[in-house]
Design an enzyme around this catalytic site. Structure first.
Site, PDB file in Angstrom:
ATOM      1  N   GLU A 107      -9.725  -1.708   5.494  1.00  0.00           N
ATOM      2  CA  GLU A 107     -10.153  -1.258   6.789  1.00  0.00           C
ATOM      3  C   GLU A 107     -11.501  -2.069   6.773  1.00  0.00           C
ATOM      4  O   GLU A 107     -12.114  -2.923   5.957  1.00  0.00           O
ATOM      5  CB  GLU A 107     -10.623   0.164   6.686  1.00  0.00           C
ATOM      6  CG  GLU A 107      -9.383   1.032   6.765  1.00  0.00           C
ATOM      7  CD  GLU A 107      -8.637   1.004   8.051  1.00  0.00           C
ATOM      8  OE1 GLU A 107      -8.677   0.236   8.716  1.00  0.00           O
ATOM      9  OE2 GLU A 107      -8.214   2.285   8.251  1.00  0.00           O
ATOM     10  N   ASP A 143       0.764  -1.281  -0.035  1.00  0.00           N
ATOM     11  CA  ASP A 143       0.000  -0.073  -0.104  1.00  0.00           C
ATOM     12  C   ASP A 143       0.609   1.199   0.096  1.00  0.00           C
ATOM     13  O   ASP A 143       2.048   1.222  -0.014  1.00  0.00           O
ATOM     14  CB  ASP A 143      -1.033   0.059   1.361  1.00  0.00           C
ATOM     15  CG  ASP A 143      -0.487  -0.417   2.607  1.00  0.00           C
ATOM     16  OD1 ASP A 143       0.926  -0.487   2.535  1.00  0.00           O
ATOM     17  OD2 ASP A 143      -0.806  -0.701   3.398  1.00  0.00           O
ATOM     18  N   ASP A 183      -7.216  -2.310  14.159  1.00  0.00           N
ATOM     19  CA  ASP A 183      -8.728  -2.628  13.952  1.00  0.00           C
ATOM     20  C   ASP A 183      -8.843  -3.960  12.971  1.00  0.00           C
ATOM     21  O   ASP A 183      -9.846  -3.988  12.461  1.00  0.00           O
ATOM     22  CB  ASP A 183      -9.449  -1.513  13.473  1.00  0.00           C
ATOM     23  CG  ASP A 183      -8.648  -0.878  11.763  1.00  0.00           C
ATOM     24  OD1 ASP A 183      -7.909  -1.701  11.426  1.00  0.00           O
ATOM     25  OD2 ASP A 183      -9.160  -0.063  11.263  1.00  0.00           O
ATOM     26  N   HIS A 223      -7.161  -4.713  10.436  1.00  0.00           N
ATOM     27  CA  HIS A 223      -6.760  -4.568   8.929  1.00  0.00           C
ATOM     28  C   HIS A 223      -5.316  -5.320   8.470  1.00  0.00           C
ATOM     29  O   HIS A 223      -4.617  -5.236   9.249  1.00  0.00           O
ATOM     30  CB  HIS A 223      -7.147  -3.111   8.283  1.00  0.00           C
ATOM     31  CG  HIS A 223      -5.878  -2.140   8.790  1.00  0.00           C
ATOM     32  ND1 HIS A 223      -6.199  -0.819   9.256  1.00  0.00           N
ATOM     33  CD2 HIS A 223      -4.442  -2.125   8.923  1.00  0.00           C
ATOM     34  CE1 HIS A 223      -4.810  -0.412   9.594  1.00  0.00           C
ATOM     35  NE2 HIS A 223      -3.897  -1.095   9.181  1.00  0.00           N
TER      36      HIS A 223
HETATM   37  C1  GLP Z   1      -0.441   0.405   8.531  1.00  0.00           C
HETATM   38  C2  GLP Z   1      -0.004  -0.572   7.333  1.00  0.00           C
HETATM   39  C3  GLP Z   1      -0.220  -1.772   7.463  1.00  0.00           C
HETATM   40  C4  GLP Z   1       0.483  -2.346   8.937  1.00  0.00           C
HETATM   41  C5  GLP Z   1      -0.230  -1.635  10.064  1.00  0.00           C
HETATM   42  C6  GLP Z   1       0.452  -1.930  11.185  1.00  0.00           C
HETATM   43  O1  GLP Z   1      -1.877   0.501   8.517  1.00  0.00           O
HETATM   44  N1  GLP Z   1      -1.016  -0.133   6.228  1.00  0.00           N
HETATM   45  O2  GLP Z   1       0.161  -2.730   6.497  1.00  0.00           O
HETATM   46  O3  GLP Z   1       0.268  -3.681   9.244  1.00  0.00           O
HETATM   47  O4  GLP Z   1       0.089  -0.244   9.726  1.00  0.00           O
HETATM   48  O5  GLP Z   1       1.655  -1.125  11.572  1.00  0.00           O
HETATM   49  P1  GLP Z   1       2.499  -1.575  12.620  1.00  0.00           P
HETATM   50  O6  GLP Z   1       3.643  -2.487  12.352  1.00  0.00           O
HETATM   51  O7  GLP Z   1       3.467  -0.231  12.928  1.00  0.00           O
HETATM   52  O8  GLP Z   1       1.922  -1.813  14.060  1.00  0.00           O
END
Ligand code: GLP
Length: 261
Positions: free
Chosen positions: A143, A67, A136, A138
C-alpha cells in the site's frame, strides 16, 4: 519500462499468456510469480487451455503467489489460495507441493514472512512475475507508503483497497484488514515482470506507475527501477498516459531493429 498498448482485455490476456508460455518453453522448470484479482483471470484461462489443448507441461513449474489475507484459511472461498486452485492449479499438471501462497493463518506471522522470502530465494528466485495494479497504485498488497526495499511482510490494507475488494465478499466489513505480502524489494528481485492493467478505473494508477515519479506513494512506480518490466495496458487503462502516441509508434516500429537485437 516497456509499454505495450492493447485493444481490450482479451488481447491483454493473449499477450500475457504468450509471455508466460514462451518463458515456459525456454525453461520447463520456470519459477513463476503469480497474482490474484480479476486482471489475470484471462491469463489463467489461457494457460489452462494451453495445457488441455496443446499439452503444455507444468510438471516442473514452481509458483509463488504475491499475497494472502491474514485470517483466511485456504478453504475460504475468498482466500487467494482458493482462487489460485480454482482458476489455475486444479486444471494444469503443476505439482501441488510446488505451488506456494503465503499462509494467512501462520503463526508467528513474521517468521512465516521470512521463511516465504527464503523459499523464493532457495528456488533460485522468480523468473517471471505477473502483476496487476490496485486502484491506489499498489502491487501485491504494498500500500502507499510501503518501503520500496520491503521484503515479504505483514501489511495493513487501506480503506480504498478494502472497499475495492469488498466486491468479492458479502460486505466491506468482511474483508480482512491485514495481509501477508511479498514486498516491493521481493518483486524487484524477479528477473522479469509483466504488469497487466485494464479498465478506466486503472487509468490513474497506470499513469502514475509508468510516468510519475518513483515514489512509495504509488508502489507500482518502483517497477521503473526494474531492468525488465513490460506493462501490457488495455486502451482505457492507458487513456491518461502522456506518451501514449510514442508507445504506439515504438510498438509498431520495433520490428525494424528486431534482427539486430
Ligand atoms: C488486490 C491484489 C493485487 C491486485 C489488485 C487488483 O489488491 N492484492 O495483487 O493487483 O487486487 O485487483 P483487480 O485485478 O481485481 O483489479
Amino acid at each position: 519500462m516497456k509499454v505495450i498498448i492493447v485493444r481490450d482485455s482479451e488481447e491483454m490476456s493473449d499477450r500475457a499468456a504468450e509471455t508466460v508460455l514462451d518463458a515456459l518453453a525456454q525453461k520447463p522448470d520456470l519459477v513463476l510469480g503469480l497474482a490474484t484479482g480479476s486482471t489475470p483471470e484471462g491469463l489463467y484461462r489461457r494457460l489452462v487451455k494451453a495445457h488441455k489443448n496443446e499439452g503444455v507441461d507444468f510438471s516442473r513449474v514452481v509458483t509463488f503467489n504475491l499475497d494472502e489475507y491474514v485470517g483466511l484459511a485456504p478453504e475460504h472461498p475468498q482466500s487467494y489460495r482458493y482462487f489460485m486452485n480454482e482458476k489455475l492449479f486444479d486444471h494444469v499438471n503443476v505439482k501441488p507441493e510446488n505451488t506456494h501462497v503465503p499462509d494467512g493463518l501462520a503463526e508467528p506471522l513474521l517468521e512465516h514472512c521470512a521463511e516465504y522470502e527464503r523459499m523464493i530465494d532457495d528456488a533460485g528466485g522468480i523468473d517471471l512475475q505477473v502483476l496487476g495494479v490496485g486502484g491506489d497504485g499498489h502491487i501485491a498488497f504494498n500500500e502507499p507508503g510501503t518501503s520500496l526495499g520491503s521484503l515479504t511482510h505483514v501489511a495493513a490494507l487501506t480503506r480504498e483497497t478494502i472497499e475495492d475488494n469488498a466486491r468479492f465478499f458479502d460486505s466491506a466489513d468482511q474483508v480482512p484488514c491485514f495481509a501477508v505480502t511479498m514486498g516491493i524489494g521481493s518483486i524487484l528481485k524477479a528477473r522479469k515482470c509483466i504488469l497487466l492493467a485494464s479498465g478506466s478505473n486503472k487509468a490513474h494508477p497506470v499513469r502514475a506507475a509508468i510516468e510519475g515519479p518513483v515514489t512509495s506513494s504509488i508502489t507500482a512506480s518502483a517497477l521503473q527501477m526494474h531492468p525488465d518490466t513490460v506493462a501490457i495496458v488495455e486502451q482505457d487503462a492507458a487513456a491518461h498516459l502522456e506518451r501514449l502516441e510514442f508507445y504506439r509508434w515504438q510498438q509498431q516500429n520495433w520490428h525494424l531493429i528486431a534482427d539486430k537485437l
